[in-house]
Design an enzyme around this catalytic site. Structure first.
Site, PDB file in Angstrom:
ATOM      1  N   LYS A 149     -12.917   1.495  11.190  1.00 31.65           N
ATOM      2  CA  LYS A 149     -11.610   1.913  11.720  1.00 31.65           C
ATOM      3  C   LYS A 149     -11.718   2.208  13.221  1.00 31.65           C
ATOM      4  O   LYS A 149     -10.815   1.881  13.996  1.00 31.65           O
ATOM      5  CB  LYS A 149     -11.094   3.150  10.972  1.00 31.65           C
ATOM      6  CG  LYS A 149     -10.754   2.924   9.510  1.00 31.65           C
ATOM      7  CD  LYS A 149      -9.554   2.026   9.250  1.00 31.65           C
ATOM      8  CE  LYS A 149      -8.244   2.653   9.624  1.00 31.65           C
ATOM      9  NZ  LYS A 149      -7.089   1.781   9.248  1.00 31.65           N
TER      10      LYS A 149
ATOM     11  N   TYR B 277     -16.730   2.971   6.678  1.00 30.30           N
ATOM     12  CA  TYR B 277     -15.263   2.933   6.762  1.00 30.30           C
ATOM     13  C   TYR B 277     -14.819   3.498   8.114  1.00 30.30           C
ATOM     14  O   TYR B 277     -14.031   2.862   8.835  1.00 30.30           O
ATOM     15  CB  TYR B 277     -14.666   3.751   5.603  1.00 30.30           C
ATOM     16  CG  TYR B 277     -13.185   4.040   5.746  1.00 30.30           C
ATOM     17  CD1 TYR B 277     -12.231   3.042   5.537  1.00 30.30           C
ATOM     18  CD2 TYR B 277     -12.732   5.319   6.082  1.00 30.30           C
ATOM     19  CE1 TYR B 277     -10.879   3.313   5.668  1.00 30.30           C
ATOM     20  CE2 TYR B 277     -11.384   5.604   6.207  1.00 30.30           C
ATOM     21  CZ  TYR B 277     -10.461   4.596   6.003  1.00 30.30           C
ATOM     22  OH  TYR B 277      -9.121   4.870   6.143  1.00 30.30           O
TER      23      TYR B 277
ATOM     24  N   THR C 132      -7.565   6.884  11.164  1.00 23.94           N
ATOM     25  CA  THR C 132      -8.050   7.915  10.242  1.00 23.94           C
ATOM     26  C   THR C 132      -8.811   9.047  10.932  1.00 23.94           C
ATOM     27  O   THR C 132      -9.422   8.839  11.988  1.00 23.94           O
ATOM     28  CB  THR C 132      -8.982   7.239   9.205  1.00 23.94           C
ATOM     29  OG1 THR C 132      -9.633   8.238   8.431  1.00 23.94           O
ATOM     30  CG2 THR C 132     -10.055   6.396   9.870  1.00 23.94           C
ATOM     31  N   ASP C 133      -8.819  10.194  10.286  1.00 23.75           N
ATOM     32  CA  ASP C 133      -9.665  11.327  10.716  1.00 23.75           C
ATOM     33  C   ASP C 133     -11.152  10.972  10.596  1.00 23.75           C
ATOM     34  O   ASP C 133     -11.989  11.626  11.209  1.00 23.75           O
ATOM     35  CB  ASP C 133      -9.349  12.563   9.862  1.00 23.75           C
ATOM     36  CG  ASP C 133      -9.456  12.308   8.360  1.00 23.75           C
ATOM     37  OD1 ASP C 133      -9.205  11.165   7.917  1.00 23.75           O
ATOM     38  OD2 ASP C 133      -9.815  13.250   7.621  1.00 23.75           O
TER      39      ASP C 133
ATOM     40  N   GLY D  10       0.835  -1.205   0.000  1.00 18.83           N
ATOM     41  CA  GLY D  10       0.000   0.000   0.000  1.00 18.83           C
ATOM     42  C   GLY D  10       0.872   1.258   0.000  1.00 18.83           C
ATOM     43  O   GLY D  10       2.107   1.184   0.010  1.00 18.83           O
ATOM     44  N   GLN D  11       0.214   2.408  -0.006  1.00 15.37           N
ATOM     45  CA  GLN D  11       0.953   3.687  -0.053  1.00 15.37           C
ATOM     46  C   GLN D  11       1.896   3.831   1.142  1.00 15.37           C
ATOM     47  O   GLN D  11       3.078   4.140   0.989  1.00 15.37           O
ATOM     48  CB  GLN D  11      -0.018   4.862   0.018  1.00 15.37           C
ATOM     49  CG  GLN D  11      -0.965   5.017  -1.120  1.00 15.37           C
ATOM     50  CD  GLN D  11      -1.615   6.394  -1.060  1.00 15.37           C
ATOM     51  OE1 GLN D  11      -1.012   7.386  -1.438  1.00 15.37           O
ATOM     52  NE2 GLN D  11      -2.849   6.455  -0.585  1.00 15.37           N
TER      53      GLN D  11
ATOM     54  N   ALA E  87      -5.128  -2.212   5.339  1.00 18.16           N
ATOM     55  CA  ALA E  87      -6.488  -1.769   5.662  1.00 18.16           C
ATOM     56  C   ALA E  87      -7.374  -1.906   4.441  1.00 18.16           C
ATOM     57  O   ALA E  87      -6.879  -2.045   3.322  1.00 18.16           O
ATOM     58  CB  ALA E  87      -6.472  -0.301   6.109  1.00 18.16           C
TER      59      ALA E  87
ATOM     60  N   TRP F   5      -6.261  12.147   4.420  1.00 14.29           N
ATOM     61  CA  TRP F   5      -6.064  12.557   3.019  1.00 14.29           C
ATOM     62  C   TRP F   5      -4.674  12.133   2.529  1.00 14.29           C
ATOM     63  O   TRP F   5      -3.877  12.965   2.065  1.00 14.29           O
ATOM     64  CB  TRP F   5      -6.237  14.066   2.876  1.00 14.29           C
ATOM     65  CG  TRP F   5      -7.597  14.623   3.168  1.00 14.29           C
ATOM     66  CD1 TRP F   5      -8.562  14.055   3.962  1.00 14.29           C
ATOM     67  CD2 TRP F   5      -8.145  15.862   2.692  1.00 14.29           C
ATOM     68  NE1 TRP F   5      -9.667  14.877   3.996  1.00 14.29           N
ATOM     69  CE2 TRP F   5      -9.443  15.987   3.234  1.00 14.29           C
ATOM     70  CE3 TRP F   5      -7.671  16.870   1.880  1.00 14.29           C
ATOM     71  CZ2 TRP F   5     -10.263  17.086   2.974  1.00 14.29           C
ATOM     72  CZ3 TRP F   5      -8.487  17.973   1.629  1.00 14.29           C
ATOM     73  CH2 TRP F   5      -9.762  18.071   2.160  1.00 14.29           C
TER      74      TRP F   5
HETATM   75  N1  NAP Z   1      -5.653   6.643   1.957  1.00 12.23           N
HETATM   76  C1  NAP Z   1      -6.088   7.622   2.739  1.00 12.23           C
HETATM   77  O1  NAP Z   1      -6.478   8.711   2.306  1.00 12.23           O
HETATM   78  C2  NAP Z   1      -6.094   7.418   4.237  1.00 12.23           C
HETATM   79  C3  NAP Z   1      -6.592   8.446   5.063  1.00 12.23           C
HETATM   80  C4  NAP Z   1      -6.567   8.266   6.444  1.00 12.23           C
HETATM   81  C5  NAP Z   1      -6.070   7.085   6.985  1.00 12.23           C
HETATM   82  N2  NAP Z   1      -5.627   6.105   6.160  1.00 12.23           N
HETATM   83  C6  NAP Z   1      -5.122   4.872   6.759  1.00 12.23           C
HETATM   84  O2  NAP Z   1      -3.751   4.743   6.434  1.00 12.23           O
HETATM   85  C7  NAP Z   1      -3.409   3.358   6.351  1.00 12.23           C
HETATM   86  C8  NAP Z   1      -2.657   3.100   5.075  1.00 12.23           C
HETATM   87  O3  NAP Z   1      -3.462   3.512   3.997  1.00 12.23           O
HETATM   88  P1  NAP Z   1      -2.938   3.472   2.495  1.00 12.23           P
HETATM   89  O4  NAP Z   1      -3.459   4.670   1.815  1.00 12.23           O
HETATM   90  O5  NAP Z   1      -1.503   3.143   2.471  1.00 12.23           O
HETATM   91  O6  NAP Z   1      -3.781   2.213   1.986  1.00 12.23           O
HETATM   92  P2  NAP Z   1      -3.668   1.389   0.642  1.00 12.23           P
HETATM   93  O7  NAP Z   1      -2.722   2.049  -0.298  1.00 12.23           O
HETATM   94  O8  NAP Z   1      -5.060   1.109   0.226  1.00 12.23           O
HETATM   95  O9  NAP Z   1      -2.974   0.048   1.151  1.00 12.23           O
HETATM   96  C9  NAP Z   1      -3.613  -0.848   1.987  1.00 12.23           C
HETATM   97  C10 NAP Z   1      -2.936  -2.178   1.816  1.00 12.23           C
HETATM   98  O10 NAP Z   1      -3.559  -3.095   2.699  1.00 12.23           O
HETATM   99  C11 NAP Z   1      -3.616  -4.345   2.040  1.00 12.23           C
HETATM  100  N3  NAP Z   1      -4.654  -5.188   2.635  1.00 12.23           N
HETATM  101  C12 NAP Z   1      -5.992  -5.095   2.508  1.00 12.23           C
HETATM  102  N4  NAP Z   1      -6.591  -6.091   3.185  1.00 12.23           N
HETATM  103  C13 NAP Z   1      -5.587  -6.841   3.739  1.00 12.23           C
HETATM  104  C14 NAP Z   1      -5.561  -8.009   4.525  1.00 12.23           C
HETATM  105  N5  NAP Z   1      -6.693  -8.646   4.893  1.00 12.23           N
HETATM  106  N6  NAP Z   1      -4.360  -8.495   4.922  1.00 12.23           N
HETATM  107  C15 NAP Z   1      -3.224  -7.892   4.543  1.00 12.23           C
HETATM  108  N7  NAP Z   1      -3.178  -6.786   3.778  1.00 12.23           N
HETATM  109  C16 NAP Z   1      -4.362  -6.267   3.380  1.00 12.23           C
HETATM  110  C17 NAP Z   1      -3.896  -4.007   0.597  1.00 12.23           C
HETATM  111  O11 NAP Z   1      -3.501  -5.074  -0.213  1.00 12.23           O
HETATM  112  P3  NAP Z   1      -4.242  -5.332  -1.632  1.00 12.23           P
HETATM  113  O12 NAP Z   1      -4.037  -4.091  -2.424  1.00 12.23           O
HETATM  114  O13 NAP Z   1      -3.529  -6.522  -2.157  1.00 12.23           O
HETATM  115  O14 NAP Z   1      -5.661  -5.558  -1.275  1.00 12.23           O
HETATM  116  C18 NAP Z   1      -3.048  -2.766   0.404  1.00 12.23           C
HETATM  117  O15 NAP Z   1      -1.765  -3.099  -0.088  1.00 12.23           O
HETATM  118  C19 NAP Z   1      -4.721   2.597   6.490  1.00 12.23           C
HETATM  119  O16 NAP Z   1      -4.865   2.172   7.815  1.00 12.23           O
HETATM  120  C20 NAP Z   1      -5.777   3.627   6.196  1.00 12.23           C
HETATM  121  O17 NAP Z   1      -6.999   3.356   6.842  1.00 12.23           O
HETATM  122  C21 NAP Z   1      -5.598   6.248   4.807  1.00 12.23           C
END
Ligand code: NAP
Length: 287
Positions: free
Chosen positions: A128, A124, A100-101, A10-11, A59, A149
């Site tokens: 969380k 969502y 998350t916010d 993920g990111q 996530a 974000w």
């Molecule tokens: N993105 C945002 O804007 C945002 C905002 C606030 C908080 N957050 C939090 O920040 C964190 C990181 O977010 P991100 O943007 O990096 O997310 P992301 O790019 O969507 O990456 C999430 C990763 O989790 C993996 N995943 C999903 N289900 C899984 C499982 N059951 N077991 C193992 N891996 C699993 C996904 O794999 P696959 O791709 O193979 O499914 C993906 O690689 C998360 O906790 C998110 O809630 C994100």
């Protein structure tokens, strides 16, 4: 120190790998190697690697889809963190989890502090919040980092989406009445490593870590297009018209103002809020 990362593709997972400090042994595990919803999968990863620290960057992050896939969202965002925290508690592993916010309802007039009551308004956010509460109940040593974000060079995010749309369309309508703080995933990684550096004084803490300036989606988009045009990454300027959330209905409700106060992490770990404008410029110029 051995640091296991879940959700390594993920990111945030990828940014953690880019920015690991020297001397730290990273064990990055993507979803196909470690499924956080499976107790067996977690147990075998702990047996094989005995991590000192576990960072959960996995996530379910599709906010709108979560409204129709509640079970999947809750499995990854509530059950997964609970199972990981249990394993951390049993193995004396320090647990870092990202939240998350969207655990807040967005009705506050001041930036949210870590002690403010949560009240998520979509599935969502609820999933969380459930994950946070499950971690708190396990007795593991944890740091929960709430961010917002998130954008980066990787995967799907607002910056990458805007650059794609801007290459195709000259005029775009973007929501101006949701306020928040964009956060660069690379800076989240640095913040997490600062927490690890200070982990001996952290038992059970929630931290807020976001971008250093509040903006709207509209102004974030305008900034992206300005920089991209000036850097020669767009063939022409893109004009952005502000619209209200009501004019851009989404499946899930979103908080109007989810800005969070990041003073606590600065005080405890010496980390400044994310300079999202500098990161945006760097990503665009590097493309
Ligand atoms: N993105 C945002 O804007 C945002 C905002 C606030 C908080 N957050 C939090 O920040 C964190 C990181 O977010 P991100 O943007 O990096 O997310 P992301 O790019 O969507 O990456 C999430 C990763 O989790 C993996 N995943 C999903 N289900 C899984 C499982 N059951 N077991 C193992 N891996 C699993 C996904 O794999 P696959 O791709 O193979 O499914 C993906 O690689 C998360 O906790 C998110 O809630 C994100």
């Amino acid at each position: 120190m051995k640091v296991l990362i879940t959700g390594a593709n993920g990111q945030v997972g990828r940014s953690l790998q880019d920015r690991a400090p020297a001397g730290m042994e990273l064990i990055p595990m993507s979803a196909d190697k470690l499924d956080i919803t499976s107790a067996e999968s977690i147990e075998s990863a702990f047996k094989e690697h005995s991590p000192d620290v576990l960072i959960n960057a996995a996530a379910y992050t599709a906010v709108d889809k979560a409204e129709v896939e509640e079970e999947d969202a809750r499995a990854a965002n509530a059950l997964g963190p609970k199972l990981l925290a249990n394993a951390c508690s049993e193995n004396g592993t320090f647990f870092i989890h990202i939240s998350t916010d969207y655990v807040f309802d967005g009705e506050a007039s001041l930036p949210y502090k870590e002690t403010d009551p949560i009240n998520p308004i979509n599935i969502y956010g609820k999933s969380k919040a459930e994950g946070e509460q499950a971690i708190i109940r396990t007795g593991a040593k944890y740091a929960i980092v709430r961010t917002s974000w998130v954008f980066s060079e990787y995967g799907k995010n607002f910056l990458i989406t805007m650059l794609g749309l801007g290459a195709q369309q000259q005029k775009l309508n973007i929501v101006y009445d949701q306020m928040g703080a964009p956060t660069y995933a690379g800076d989240i990684a640095d913040a997490i490593y600062a927490i690890i550096e200070h982990k001996d004084k952290i038992e059970h803490e929630i931290f807020h870590f976001t971008g250093n300036q509040i903006t709207s989606w509209m102004d974030f988009a305008k900034f992206i297009f300005k920089i991209a045009f000036e850097a020669g990454k767009l063939p022409r300027r893109v004009f952005v018209k502000g619209i209200t959330s009501d004019e851009y209905p989404t499946v899930s409700k979103r908080p109007k103002n989810s800005v969070m106060d990041c003073k606590k992490i600065k005080d405890l770990c010496g980390i400044n809020a994310s300079d999202w404008q500098a990161a945006t410029i760097k990503i665009i110029r590097g493309r």
